[in-house]
Design a protein around this motif. Structure first.
Motif, short mmCIF file in Angstrom:
data_model
loop_
_atom_site.label_atom_id
_atom_site.label_comp_id
_atom_site.label_asym_id
_atom_site.label_seq_id
_atom_site.Cartn_x
_atom_site.Cartn_y
_atom_site.Cartn_z
N PRO A 43 0.84 -1.33 -0.08
CA PRO A 43 0.00 -0.19 0.22
C PRO A 43 0.88 1.20 -0.03
N GLY A 44 2.16 1.12 -0.18
CA GLY A 44 3.05 2.51 -0.28
C GLY A 44 3.92 2.52 -1.53
N ARG A 45 4.81 3.38 -1.55
CA ARG A 45 5.65 3.54 -2.71
C ARG A 45 6.67 2.41 -2.69
N ILE A 46 7.31 1.85 -1.51
CA ILE A 46 8.09 0.97 -1.29
C ILE A 46 7.66 -0.46 -1.10
N SER A 47 8.07 -1.49 -1.63
CA SER A 47 7.63 -2.94 -1.66
C SER A 47 7.79 -3.16 -0.12
N PRO A 48 6.94 -3.72 0.57
CA PRO A 48 7.27 -4.46 1.83
C PRO A 48 8.33 -5.69 1.74
N LEU A 49 8.16 -6.17 0.57
CA LEU A 49 8.91 -7.29 0.37
C LEU A 49 10.31 -6.94 -0.38
N VAL A 50 10.93 -5.61 -0.37
CA VAL A 50 11.91 -5.25 -1.14
C VAL A 50 13.36 -6.34 -0.59
N THR A 159 -0.21 16.12 -3.98
CA THR A 159 0.85 15.09 -3.39
C THR A 159 0.57 15.48 -1.80
N PRO A 160 1.02 14.29 -0.91
CA PRO A 160 1.02 14.85 0.55
C PRO A 160 2.49 15.39 0.53
N LYS A 161 2.65 16.02 1.81
CA LYS A 161 4.01 16.38 2.26
C LYS A 161 4.87 15.54 2.85
N GLY A 162 5.99 15.69 2.79
CA GLY A 162 6.98 15.01 3.53
C GLY A 162 6.95 15.33 5.06
N ILE A 170 8.12 11.39 1.11
CA ILE A 170 6.83 10.53 1.30
C ILE A 170 6.92 9.05 0.89
N ASN A 171 8.12 8.41 0.88
CA ASN A 171 8.28 7.19 0.51
C ASN A 171 7.65 6.24 1.77
N GLY A 172 7.64 6.77 3.01
CA GLY A 172 7.12 5.92 3.94
C GLY A 172 5.55 6.09 4.34
N LEU A 173 4.87 6.91 3.69
CA LEU A 173 3.50 7.26 3.79
C LEU A 173 2.50 6.05 3.11
N GLU A 174 1.54 5.78 3.62
CA GLU A 174 0.60 4.78 3.09
C GLU A 174 0.04 5.68 1.80
N LEU A 175 -0.18 4.93 0.75
CA LEU A 175 -1.01 5.81 -0.20
C LEU A 175 -2.54 5.88 -0.20
N LYS A 176 -2.72 7.38 -0.48
CA LYS A 176 -4.27 7.83 -0.46
C LYS A 176 -4.48 8.16 -1.95
N PRO A 177 -4.71 7.24 -2.68
CA PRO A 177 -5.10 7.44 -4.20
C PRO A 177 -6.27 8.17 -4.52
N ARG A 178 -7.22 8.24 -3.42
CA ARG A 178 -8.30 9.23 -3.67
C ARG A 178 -8.17 10.42 -3.48
N SER A 179 -7.06 10.93 -2.68
CA SER A 179 -6.90 12.04 -2.03
C SER A 179 -5.82 12.83 -2.77
N SER A 482 12.86 16.44 -9.47
CA SER A 482 11.53 16.71 -10.38
C SER A 482 10.53 16.92 -9.48
N LEU A 483 9.21 17.41 -10.03
CA LEU A 483 8.13 17.21 -9.64
C LEU A 483 7.62 16.12 -8.94
N VAL A 484 7.81 15.06 -9.54
CA VAL A 484 7.61 13.73 -8.97
C VAL A 484 8.58 13.12 -7.87
N SER A 485 9.45 13.91 -7.42
CA SER A 485 10.51 13.29 -6.63
C SER A 485 9.74 12.85 -5.19
N HIS A 486 10.58 11.78 -4.52
CA HIS A 486 10.27 11.30 -3.36
C HIS A 486 10.13 12.40 -2.34
N HIS A 487 11.08 13.38 -2.38
CA HIS A 487 10.90 14.47 -1.52
C HIS A 487 9.80 15.51 -2.05
#
Length: 608
Positions: A43-50, A159-162, A170-179, A482-487
């Motif tokens: 449910p996030g940007r980084i796989s829990p199985l990395v 985007t949410p803010k870091g 924002i890598n550690g945040l859970e995704l909110k695809p409706r927001s 970039s505008l899509v940075s994880h920061h």
């Protein structure tokens, strides 16, 4: 080209650091069985199985890439109910894949996070399966139905803010695809997606990619682009489009801003270094043109002084004559032969050859001759050659600013002594503000101009009245995230130097105004920053200057198109004495697939 960037199966330094810091959790118990794609994506940007080996992950192949970063996407036809977990993923094979679209496969391998551009880029990572072993189950299966990306599905918030605790990540945040739009796109990473008929907001580039918007009313420009007008108001509907078929087999369509990509465009949603979320089209819509034409500004009147600025993109004598002719035709036709023309990115006489050459006499002569051949005036030129390899730009090119002026309408006040290292000063001549050296460079020894172009100042006279013009090419945005940075917000590391440059020019203008309150000064050039930026505010500080582009209606304020955003980089700023003027951002390049430069020139007309 984004697809040519090699991938690595190793866990990136950024992800490894996050794991070490306890921000992300790896799982060693997942290598057994029953792992599906949504469990890998999580449910996030980084796989829990990395970093974890997985076995026999099932899915249907939705796209195959046989060039560049070779591999394939596959997708689980049986999704879970969590909107945050993607059902698709990229399998990095590092060789031409042996699978085909519609194959049912089981994939074993190691879950990795690949950061396009490397950890230092600040880019988000792409979850993938590396070092794969692929088991074919069947072929000819129906591809999972695409998720439609549209104005209704993409959230308005970007985007949410870091947080400070995560270094603004924002890598550690859970995704909110409706927001949030970035969360929405991330929740579709690797999945089969589609866009319907959409307007083109970024012209086809040399790497065979274009940009569309799925939100046609989002900050629309007068000519069909999407305006970038604030750090707080990102354009969420922009999406990059590439194609999966090799260009040699299927040419990519040529499109200009304002054209339409009609019909369905469908394929896996990728993430790459040069555009972030990208629809890699398995099927591509058809481009229909809107007939956009390059603009032409009106000619100046007899008593008007026309001053223009134009970044001619690394012009040197080795460029084909066609480029010189096209640029010259634009000066004469589209810009109506301005009285003074400040050029940026004039290279030395052998271009990028790094042999110590700094003179640009041949470059200038070839350009001015082309202007005459196009029916324009016999411009004279003034410049100051830089020291070798001290002003940035293409290595060996020694770019600099150059003044061209029409001697039939304007005279240049020459005051000898200007060179690469000697600063011109604001002085009093005949009771008026003047330059000690003309042409001369402003404060070239200041740290603000290290490895960057120094401002070129010149004194002109029009109908007996003096005008001082300062031509600039501020530090580039290279190195910014970039505008899509994880920061979030992204790190803009290039800004501090431009802020210092702006303060330097502002201080010089104020020195002139201390001598003569009503001195006519124009600060022109490629400022490499937006009209709402802190750089522009520093240039204008204390009322010394006014950004003339702000006199235009908002939908016309742009000179450059980057990643589908129409934005201001080139500017002309006026001193308070120039309070009645006519300004034009002349759109002849940035919106078109066929460009003579990547910048649009700017023209200002006034009566001194």
């Amino acid at each position: 080209m984004p697809s040519s960037v090699p991938r690595t199966a190793a866990v990136s330094a950024l992800v490894a650091a996050a794991l070490a810091a306890g921000l992300l959790a790896g799982s060693s118990s997942a290598s057994a069985a029953d792992i599906r794609i949504h469990g890998i994506q999580g449910p996030g940007r980084i796989s829990p199985l990395v970093g974890t080996p997985v076995a026999d992950v099932p899915g249907i192949v939705t796209g195959v890439r046989t060039y560049g970063s070779r591999g394939f996407w596959f997708q689980d036809p049986y999704p879970d109910k969590d909107r945050a977990t993607s059902e698709g993923i990229f399998v990095f094979t590092n060789a031409v894949p042996t699978v085909a679209v519609g194959d049912s496969v089981k994939v074993s391998g190691t879950v990795t996070e690949y950061i396009p551009g490397g950890a230092a880029s600040g880019n988000q990572s792409l979850t993938q399966i590396s070092s794969p072993k692929i088991t074919a189950v069947s072929s000819g299966n129906k591809v999972p139905a695409p998720e439609t990306i549209s104005a209704k599905t993409v959230p308005a918030a970007y985007t949410p803010k870091g947080t400070a605790a995560t270094g603004n990540s924002i890598n550690g945040l859970e995704l909110k695809p409706r927001s949030y739009a970035l969360d929405y796109y991330e929740s579709l990473e690797g999945m089969n997606v589609r866009v319907g008929t959409s307007r083109v907001v970024g012209a086809t580039d040399p790497y065979s990619e274009l940009w569309v918007t799925v939100k046609p009313s989002e900050n629309e420009t007068r000519r069909g682009g999407t305006l970038y007008s604030s750090y707080e108001d990102q354009n969420t509907g922009r999406l990059q489009i590439q194609q999966l078929a090799p260009i040699a087999e299927q040419p990519f369509p040529k499109a200009d801003v304002g054209d339409v990509l009609a019909g369905d465009t469908e394929g896996p949603l990728d993430f790459n270094q040069f555009g972030g979320y990208t629809l890699t089209a398995r099927t591509l819509g058809k481009v229909t043109g809107n007939g956009a034409k390059a603009e032409t500004t009106r000619a100046q009147r007899r008593d008007e002084l026309a001053v223009a600025t134009y970044n001619v993109e690394n012009l040197d004598p080795s460029d084909p004559q066609e480029k010189f002719d096209a640029l010259a035709a634009a000066v004469v036709g589209n810009l109506s032969s301005p009285d003074i023309l400040a050029l940026e990115e004039i290279q030395d006489d052998n271009g990028a050859t790094d042999d110590g050459t700094v003179s640009a006499d041949r470059t200038i002569a070839k350009f001015t001759a082309a202007i005459v051949a196009a029916g324009g005036p016999a411009y004279e030129a003034r410049t100051v050659d830089p020291e070798d390899k001290t002003d940035g730009g293409e290595p060996g090119g020694n770019i600099r600013q150059v003044f061209l002026f029409n001697p039939e309408r304007v005279s240049f006040t020459d005051r000898a002594g200007g060179d690469a290292t000697t600063a011109t000063e604001a002085v009093r001549k005949g009771g008026k503000a003047a330059l000690s050296l003309s042409p001369g460079r402003i404060d070239p020894a200041d740290a603000a101009w290290e490895n960057s172009r120094k401002p070129l100042a010149g004194e002109f006279t029009f109908r007996g009245k003096p005008v001082i013009v300062i031509a600039n090419h501020f530090g580039s945005k290279g190195g910014d995230e970039s505008l899509v940075s994880h920061h979030q917000p992204p790190n803009r590391i290039s800004e501090p130097q431009r802020h210092l440059q702006a303060k330097s020019v502002n201080a010089f203008v104020k020195d002139l105004q201390k001598i003569q309150r009503g001195v006519d000064v124009l600060v022109v050039g490629d400022i490499n920053d937006f009209e709402f930026s802190a750089t522009t505010k520093a240039l204008a500080a204390g009322g010394a200057l006014y950004p003339a582009v702000k006199s235009l209606p908002a939908p016309e304020r742009y000179s450059y198109v980057y990643q589908g955003n129409s934005q201001v980089l080139d500017q002309i700023l006026t001193s308070p004495s120039i309070d009645d003027f006519d300004y034009d951002s002349v759109h002849i390049n940035a919106e078109f697939a066929d460009q003579n430069s990547d910048h649009d020139p700017q023209v200002l007309r006034f009566r001194p």
